[in-house]
Design an enzyme around this catalytic site. Structure first.
Site, mmCIF file in Angstrom:
data_model
loop_
_atom_site.group_PDB
_atom_site.id
_atom_site.type_symbol
_atom_site.label_atom_id
_atom_site.label_comp_id
_atom_site.label_asym_id
_atom_site.label_seq_id
_atom_site.Cartn_x
_atom_site.Cartn_y
_atom_site.Cartn_z
ATOM 1 C CG ASP A 146 -42.102 121.812 14.823
ATOM 2 O OD1 ASP A 146 -41.101 122.421 14.521
ATOM 3 O OD2 ASP A 146 -42.899 122.508 15.533
ATOM 4 C CB THR A 179 -38.457 124.346 18.420
ATOM 5 O OG1 THR A 179 -38.810 123.154 17.176
ATOM 6 C CG2 THR A 179 -39.111 125.523 17.567
ATOM 7 C CB THR A 180 -35.273 119.714 17.606
ATOM 8 O OG1 THR A 180 -36.568 119.565 17.082
ATOM 9 C CG2 THR A 180 -34.945 118.394 18.553
ATOM 10 C CG ASP A 472 -40.636 124.498 11.077
ATOM 11 O OD1 ASP A 472 -41.352 125.297 11.887
ATOM 12 O OD2 ASP A 472 -39.940 123.616 11.718
#
Ligand code: ATP
Ligand code: MG
Length: 612
Positions: A146, A179-180, A472
């Site tokens: 994550d 988020t990446t 997520d």
């Protein structure tokens, strides 16, 4: 004498030394020194003590020597003072550091790109995980894919890198996934911007181009969204696809269908609410990931007191945060002198009486279950057992907050006004077994949508990562229930946006078109990285993908499983429009913010002034 007075005297001494040094010089070379002094005054440099005071006078002396010297050495004496000027012109305090212009911009670019490169290898279903080991006591280990979790645990000094860490955190809080991608896209935008800056294109021109491109990209994606909110079956299958795409890059990818089902069921129970508090995730080491299950109601990982009922129907629950440990004499900060043990016994008896009264007041609420955040000692536990009340002690804060929420009660800490305390209700409370452990199960709770997902797995590390992945998926699904627009995944959205942005670049005159073109290249970096991480030939695949997207209504994306360009609709790779939009807008804003920087000033924290 206080330290500040000493400091002031030192300062004064410094000034005097400065004057003493220049005293004879002043008398001999009065005219040039005065000229120098006037110059300092006019340029706004104050008469300063300490080392700067000395520099001040030394400069005056050098100017004076230059004045009286023959032409040869005059050159040396007249250039040297300028070196001192550079020192004296500083406006900032000694401990502040400045980086200006090109250097500041470079430092920002490098920091941001380093962060993007760090998380880039985790992107996509074949992205790798990272082990984070803390250097503190215990040397805790986290294994994760994550982006937000990786970035949160880094201690970063570079200010631009901090901006990227921040957007990743915000993405995690707002939509849970991507988020990446957001950090990678911002990094790519800055990588492209660096090239443009080197071509002498002004950052403001780049920003203007990026803004136009972002707007164009958003509109392009908006036009290609699908919305199945009218058709319940289709919408459920959309949700399943989104959950599976989100889970496919995580530890749960092996059982993604099973967990996607769990997540969709849990989110659909919420009936449109985004309050994920109602979904509890309980981790119990043991068994395998496939043994995880969804349970309606609430499970508390605590024990029922000795001698108390193990099952209660139509429960009336008082959730409290109060001290129930006063059956022992505890007098803090006071000294009590007694002259015999009998007196101690009297104090103990008085304490017990106080506790008995407190328990009576609690029972007076007409309850059959009492849940306390703090410990319940033996004596009150006995009293509750005698009254046939189920008492649960030491339910941690999150536990009681959630319990109060799902049972519709309020946390109480005083018991004088039973009518103002709101009790929680549920149909059945009973003890259940999960693996080897006994837990307490509350079913038929007032908040009907509440449920618990019990995660089973080989170790704590596996369970922690499984929880993050499931979180997520739950976040994205709850957002999609509210905003039902869906897009395909696997690099499809980026290619759709890149194509439109490319066309905009061709239509736009002026230098801005370079920036728009750069934006399109940055977007294409996402499918490139997904392919690279899967060990595929990214150059070949991207060129095929670009050709596919020149056809109308293409649904082509990168299918990492077969290692080729594939039909995303058939493969069921979907993503939420909201997540993609958040990635695009946050990354552009972060890149713009970093591009605007032309100076980095590092200041030490303000020193506390000593008080007299
Ligand atoms: N089966 C698949 N084939 C191709 N691409 C996929 C597949 N599944 C997911 N993707 C793509 O992978 C990307 C998501 O990767 P990943 O989940 O690692 O990163 P993220 O969602 O940006 O960040 P994080 O999940 O760490 O918050 C998306 O662009 C998605 O479209
Ligand atoms: Mg993801």
């Amino acid at each position: 004498m206080t330290s500040s007075t000493v400091a002031k005297q030192d300062d004064l001494m410094d000034r005097r030394i400065g004057l003493r040094l220049s005293g004879p010089t002043l008398s001999i070379l009065c005219h040039p020194c005065l000229a120098g002094h006037a110059f300092y005054r006019n340029t706004g440099v104050r008469l300063i003590g300490g080392i700067r005071g000395r520099l001040y006078h030394l400069t005056a002396l050098l100017f004076s020597l230059a004045w009286i010297c023959p032409p040869g050495p005059r050159l040396t004496f007249s250039t040297l003072p300028w070196l001192f000027f550079v020192q004296m012109e500083r406006v900032l305090k000694d401990d502040a550091v400045e980086e200006k212009g090109e250097r500041a911009r470079m430092a920002s670019f490098i920091g941001a790109m380093a962060i993007a490169d760090l998380v880039k290898t985790t992107l996509g279903p074949k992205g790798m995980d990272k082990i984070l080991q803390s250097t503190g006591r215990g040397r805790n280990v986290t294994v994760t894919n994550d982006g937000a979790t990786i970035l949160k645990s880094l201690h970063i000094d570079n200010p631009a890198a901090k901006v990227l860490v921040d957007i990743s955190k915000v993405q995690d809080d707002e939509v849970g996934d991507g988020t990446t991608s957001v950090v990678v896209l911002a990094g790519e935008l800055l990588r492209e911007a660096e090239k443009l800056v080197n071509m002498k294109i002004h950052p403001m021109t780049i920003i203007a181009g990026y803004r136009m491109a972002a707007e164009c990209a958003r509109n392009a994606l908006l036009q290609k969204t699908m919305d199945n909110k009218e058709n319940i079956d289709k919408f459920r299958s959309d949700l399943m696809n989104i959950a599976m795409t989100t889970l496919s890059s995580k530890i749960l990818s092996q059982d993604k269908e099973y967990f996607a089902e769990l997540a969709v069921d849990a989110v659909l129970r919420l009936k449109g609410s985004t309050n994920l508090e109602a979904i509890q995730i309980l981790k119990k080491p043991g068994g395998s990931l496939k043994d995880s299950f969804l349970d309606e109601g609430f499970i508390l990982d605590k024990k029922i007191g000795i001698g108390q009922p193990k099952r209660i129907e139509n429960a009336k629950i008082l959730v409290a945060n109060t001290a129930m440990d006063t059956d022992k004499v505890k007098i803090y900060g006071a000294r009590v002198r007694v002259d015999s043990m009998a007196k101690v016994a009297e104090i103990e008896a008085a304490e017990k009486q106080k506790m008995r009264e407190k328990v009576q007041k609690i029972i007076g609420h007409g309850i059959n279950c009492f849940v306390n955040r703090q410990l319940i000692y033996n004596f009150p536990e006995e009293l509750f057992a005698d009254a046939g009340i189920l008492a649960i002690e030491h339910a941690d804060f999150e536990g009681i907050e959630r319990l109060a929420l799902v049972t519709g009660g309020e946390i109480a800490s005083t018991f004088d006004n039973p009518e103002s305390v709101k009790l929680g209700h549920c149909k059945v409370i009973e003890e259940i077994m999960i693996g080897e452990d006994k837990l307490i199960h509350f079913s038929g709770v007032e908040m009907g949508q509440a449920c618990t997902i019990v995660l089973r797995g080989a170790s704590e590390h596996v369970l922690d990562e499984a929880e993050r992945s499931l979180h997520d998926a739950l976040c994205v699904l709850s957002q999609t229930v509210n905003d039902t627009r869906v897009v395909f995944g696997g690099g499809w959205p980026e290619m759709v946006m890149a194509k439109e942005v490319d066309e905009l670049a061709r239509k736009t005159p002026g230098k801005k078109s370079h920036a728009i073109d750069a934006f399109s290249r940055a977007l294409q970096a996402i499918p490139t990285i997904i392919a690279d991480n899967a060990g595929l030939d990214s150059a070949e695949l991207i060129s095929q993908l670009r050709a596919e997207h020149h056809k109308e209504n293409s649904v082509a994306g990168i299918d990492v499983i077969s290692g080729s360009v594939g039909d995303m609709q058939k493969r069921g790779i979907s993503e939420s429009f909201k997540v993609k939009q958040a990635i695009l807008l946050s990354a552009t804003e972060a890149a713009e913010m970093i591009l605007r920087v032309d100076e980095i000033i590092t200041c030490a924290p303000r020193q506390r002034e000593d008080r007299m």
